[in-house]
Design a protein around this motif. Sequence first.
Motif, PDB file in Angstrom:
ATOM      1  N   PRO A  73       0.813  -1.229   0.000  1.00  0.00           N
ATOM      2  CA  PRO A  73       0.000   0.000   0.000  1.00  0.00           C
ATOM      3  C   PRO A  73       0.844   1.277   0.000  1.00  0.00           C
ATOM      4  CG  PRO A  73      -0.778  -1.503   1.693  1.00  0.00           C
ATOM      5  CD  PRO A  73       0.479  -2.075   1.146  1.00  0.00           C
ATOM      6  N   VAL A  76       2.116   1.770  -3.545  1.00  0.00           N
ATOM      7  CA  VAL A  76       1.044   2.102  -4.472  1.00  0.00           C
ATOM      8  C   VAL A  76       0.519   3.509  -4.227  1.00  0.00           C
ATOM      9  CG1 VAL A  76      -1.339   1.508  -5.104  1.00  0.00           C
ATOM     10  CG2 VAL A  76       0.374  -0.283  -4.881  1.00  0.00           C
ATOM     11  N   SER A  77       0.423   3.919  -2.967  1.00  0.00           N
ATOM     12  CA  SER A  77      -0.258   5.179  -2.681  1.00  0.00           C
ATOM     13  C   SER A  77       0.598   6.239  -2.013  1.00  0.00           C
ATOM     14  CB  SER A  77      -1.471   4.916  -1.785  1.00  0.00           C
ATOM     15  OG  SER A  77      -1.039   4.422  -0.532  1.00  0.00           O
ATOM     16  N   GLY A  86      -3.217   6.611   0.570  1.00  0.00           N
ATOM     17  CA  GLY A  86      -3.995   6.778  -0.642  1.00  0.00           C
ATOM     18  C   GLY A  86      -5.108   7.785  -0.533  1.00  0.00           C
ATOM     19  N   PRO A  87      -5.925   7.811  -1.546  1.00  0.00           N
ATOM     20  CA  PRO A  87      -7.001   8.814  -1.571  1.00  0.00           C
ATOM     21  C   PRO A  87      -7.980   8.612  -0.422  1.00  0.00           C
ATOM     22  CG  PRO A  87      -7.230   7.236  -3.381  1.00  0.00           C
ATOM     23  CD  PRO A  87      -5.936   6.952  -2.701  1.00  0.00           C
ATOM     24  N   THR A  91      -6.354   3.207   1.570  1.00  0.00           N
ATOM     25  CA  THR A  91      -5.387   2.111   1.660  1.00  0.00           C
ATOM     26  C   THR A  91      -4.566   2.170   2.942  1.00  0.00           C
ATOM     27  OG1 THR A  91      -3.718   3.371   0.435  1.00  0.00           O
ATOM     28  CG2 THR A  91      -5.186   1.939  -0.851  1.00  0.00           C
TER      29      THR A  91
END
Length: 137
Positions: A73, A76-77, A86-87, A91
């Motif tokens: 995570p 990815v974010s 993340g957004p 995440t």
Amino acid sequence: IILITVWAQTGLYMILFLSGLQSIPTELYEAARVDGATGWETVRHITIPLLKPTTFTVLVMGVIATLQIFDVPYMVSGIGGGVPGGPGNSTMTLVMYLYTQAFGNFNMGMASAAAFVTFAVIFIITVLQYRYFNSDN
């Protein structure tokens, strides 16, 4: 994130199950075949019960790995100056929260509390799994 994690962990779990299958004595299968057991009966009464310790190990390792996930995570974010999680924290995991508190906000007390909660959750789930797998189901 789920697909990446499953792809990364599947090989390890398959090797563990393969070693569990190879540890089952072939004499048991031969005896079942002589006694007239079908393929399904052999799987049901020999393979599955003798793979119970391997299944327990894989399940415990999988749950611990899932509850301690950080790298996927974060990669990815959280790369590129973005906020880890993340957004809208979609995440954010417990370990990412711990990392953010410790090294982003320098709030070591909250990070320590998050680490203890992580330990407690993993410990409780592992004990419950141990009791389930050691009961006579």
